[in-house]
Write an enzyme that holds these catalytic residues in place. Structure first.
Site, PDB file in Angstrom:
ATOM      1  N   SER A  87       1.805  53.189  18.503  1.00 60.72           N
ATOM      2  CA  SER A  87       1.901  52.608  17.159  1.00 60.72           C
ATOM      3  C   SER A  87       0.552  52.464  16.468  1.00 60.72           C
ATOM      4  O   SER A  87       0.453  52.679  15.251  1.00 60.72           O
ATOM      5  CB  SER A  87       2.618  51.254  17.219  1.00 60.72           C
ATOM      6  OG  SER A  87       1.922  50.356  18.067  1.00 60.72           O
ATOM      7  N   CYS A 196       3.266  44.312  24.740  1.00 59.98           N
ATOM      8  CA  CYS A 196       2.807  45.692  24.569  1.00 59.98           C
ATOM      9  C   CYS A 196       2.028  46.115  25.809  1.00 59.98           C
ATOM     10  O   CYS A 196       1.089  45.417  26.222  1.00 59.98           O
ATOM     11  CB  CYS A 196       1.924  45.796  23.330  1.00 59.98           C
ATOM     12  SG  CYS A 196       1.122  47.400  23.142  1.00 59.98           S
ATOM     13  N   ASP A 203       5.482  41.140  21.643  1.00 61.81           N
ATOM     14  CA  ASP A 203       6.375  41.803  20.696  1.00 61.81           C
ATOM     15  C   ASP A 203       7.656  40.983  20.615  1.00 61.81           C
ATOM     16  O   ASP A 203       8.318  40.762  21.629  1.00 61.81           O
ATOM     17  CB  ASP A 203       6.710  43.230  21.157  1.00 61.81           C
ATOM     18  CG  ASP A 203       5.512  44.160  21.100  1.00 61.81           C
ATOM     19  OD1 ASP A 203       4.750  44.078  20.114  1.00 61.81           O
ATOM     20  OD2 ASP A 203       5.335  44.967  22.030  1.00 61.81           O
ATOM     21  N   HIS A 236       8.751  49.184  22.997  1.00 62.55           N
ATOM     22  CA  HIS A 236      10.014  48.785  22.392  1.00 62.55           C
ATOM     23  C   HIS A 236      11.160  49.691  22.854  1.00 62.55           C
ATOM     24  O   HIS A 236      12.243  49.212  23.225  1.00 62.55           O
ATOM     25  CB  HIS A 236       9.915  48.869  20.864  1.00 62.55           C
ATOM     26  CG  HIS A 236       8.795  48.083  20.267  1.00 62.55           C
ATOM     27  ND1 HIS A 236       7.476  48.441  20.406  1.00 62.55           N
ATOM     28  CD2 HIS A 236       8.807  46.961  19.489  1.00 62.55           C
ATOM     29  CE1 HIS A 236       6.720  47.566  19.758  1.00 62.55           C
ATOM     30  NE2 HIS A 236       7.497  46.668  19.191  1.00 62.55           N
ATOM     31  N   GLU A 237      10.915  50.999  22.805  1.00 64.95           N
ATOM     32  CA  GLU A 237      11.951  51.960  23.174  1.00 64.95           C
ATOM     33  C   GLU A 237      12.369  51.797  24.637  1.00 64.95           C
ATOM     34  O   GLU A 237      13.555  51.885  24.975  1.00 64.95           O
ATOM     35  CB  GLU A 237      11.438  53.387  22.945  1.00 64.95           C
ATOM     36  CG  GLU A 237      11.055  53.694  21.503  1.00 64.95           C
ATOM     37  CD  GLU A 237       9.607  53.354  21.187  1.00 64.95           C
ATOM     38  OE1 GLU A 237       9.115  53.836  20.145  1.00 64.95           O
ATOM     39  OE2 GLU A 237       8.961  52.617  21.965  1.00 64.95           O
ATOM     40  N   ARG A 265       3.907  44.785  13.426  1.00 65.85           N
ATOM     41  CA  ARG A 265       2.495  44.565  13.749  1.00 65.85           C
ATOM     42  C   ARG A 265       1.729  45.721  13.137  1.00 65.85           C
ATOM     43  O   ARG A 265       2.134  46.872  13.244  1.00 65.85           O
ATOM     44  CB  ARG A 265       2.253  44.494  15.263  1.00 65.85           C
ATOM     45  CG  ARG A 265       2.666  43.176  15.868  1.00 65.85           C
ATOM     46  CD  ARG A 265       1.957  42.852  17.171  1.00 65.85           C
ATOM     47  NE  ARG A 265       2.448  43.641  18.291  1.00 65.85           N
ATOM     48  CZ  ARG A 265       1.700  44.502  18.970  1.00 65.85           C
ATOM     49  NH1 ARG A 265       0.448  44.736  18.616  1.00 65.85           N
ATOM     50  NH2 ARG A 265       2.201  45.165  19.989  1.00 65.85           N
TER      51      ARG A 265
END
Length: 290
Positions: A87, A196, A203, A236-237, A265
């Site tokens: 990201s 993260c 997160d 996240h995934e 973020r």
């Protein structure tokens, strides 16, 4: 002591010229292998059914007059892509076009799609939204179903912190549900938290599940399971795929949809969704906390 405090101890160079090489891919297979599903078995294929929707709120470039243009963007990254994009590298990449001239919005979309598709090795759809368009698809929505966040309120139970997700917390005395198993049961939680794996920063997100299963969903046990992610380091995934795998194994659902809306973020939010069949894939959306 520096006026910038601890945040001033490290600096990041932000590119001011178009820099597609800034995009950093992360192999999806690492997270999927950690879940324990093998690529040569049917299970892993289910982790590839779905979409990752990214919203970027700090997209800007120049028109041919040298005037800054601004927009919101949605990137739809298929779960079949070989890679995800890190990201912060996406933020740096988007920053790199701030002073690049484009003749039209379509030219910007074409370039973004090409660069992101090359990075993730999958076809990425790009949408740009005019901030003055009140008919935009980016209106705020609400998760479907029952919120389970108060499921433990009356138990006075002390919930211990765990280092990793614990699927054993789902285990309960199985019983035949009084619900019609042909109809999906929907619930959500606003207290999904993980870390993260790159920065160790927290997160936060909202998790939603729609599931058809003959096994009754125990809200309290489900909440304990969601809370077990609080100190877990995972993208996240990967977190959504872990939840999808755990619910698939325990509940053996005929239909399953797991999605999460993570808070932003760096001007970016990430919203993965996995489904047992592509016909169950919902529309992308945003929640109030995003």
């Amino acid at each position: 002591m520096s006026i910038h405090g601890i945040l001033g101890e490290q600096t990041t160079d932000y590119p001011t010229k178009y820099s597609p090489e800034t995009l950093y891919p992360i192999d999806r297979s690492m997270g999927r292998e950690a879940i324990g599903w093998q690529f040569d078995k049917p299970g892993i294929a289910k982790l590839s059914i779905g979409m990752d929707w990214w919203h970027a709120f700090e997209v800007s470039w120049l028109n041919t007059q040298g005037i800054s243009q601004v927009a919101m963007a949605r990137f739809s990254i298929p779960a079949t892509s070989l890679f995800i994009v890190e990201s912060k590298s996406l933020k740096l990449y988007l920053n790199s076009i701030n002073f690049t001239e484009f003749a039209s919005w379509d030219e910007v979309k074409t370039m973004l799609s090409k660069d992101l598709s090359n990075c993730v090795q999958g076809e990425v759809k790009v949408e740009l939204f005019d901030l003055n368009n009140r008919d935009s698809e980016l209106f705020i929505t609400q998760p479907k179903g029952v919120c389970i966040d108060d499921a433990l309120a009356d138990s006075h139970e002390k919930i211990a912190l765990t280092s990793h997700p614990d699927a054993s917390l789902l285990k309960a005395k199985t019983q035949q549900s009084s619900r019609d198993s042909s109809q999906p049961f929907s619930f959500y939680s606003n207290i999904l938290r993980s870390n993260c794996p790159v920065t160790n920063q927290p997160d936060w997100g909202t998790l939603a599940v729609e599931m058809s299963s003959a096994i009754e969903v125990d809200d309290a046990r489900m909440l304990r399971y969601i809370l077990s992610f609080r100190q877990h380091n995972g993208f996240h995934e990967q977190c959504v795929e872990q939840i999808f795998a755990d619910l698939s194994e325990f509940y053996q659902p005929t239909e399953l949809m797991v999605r999460a809306w993570y808070t932003r973020r760096g001007g970016i939010d990430i919203n993965p969704c996995r489904v047992s069949d592509i016909s169950l894939l919902p529309k992308p959306s945003r929640l109030i906390r995003q």
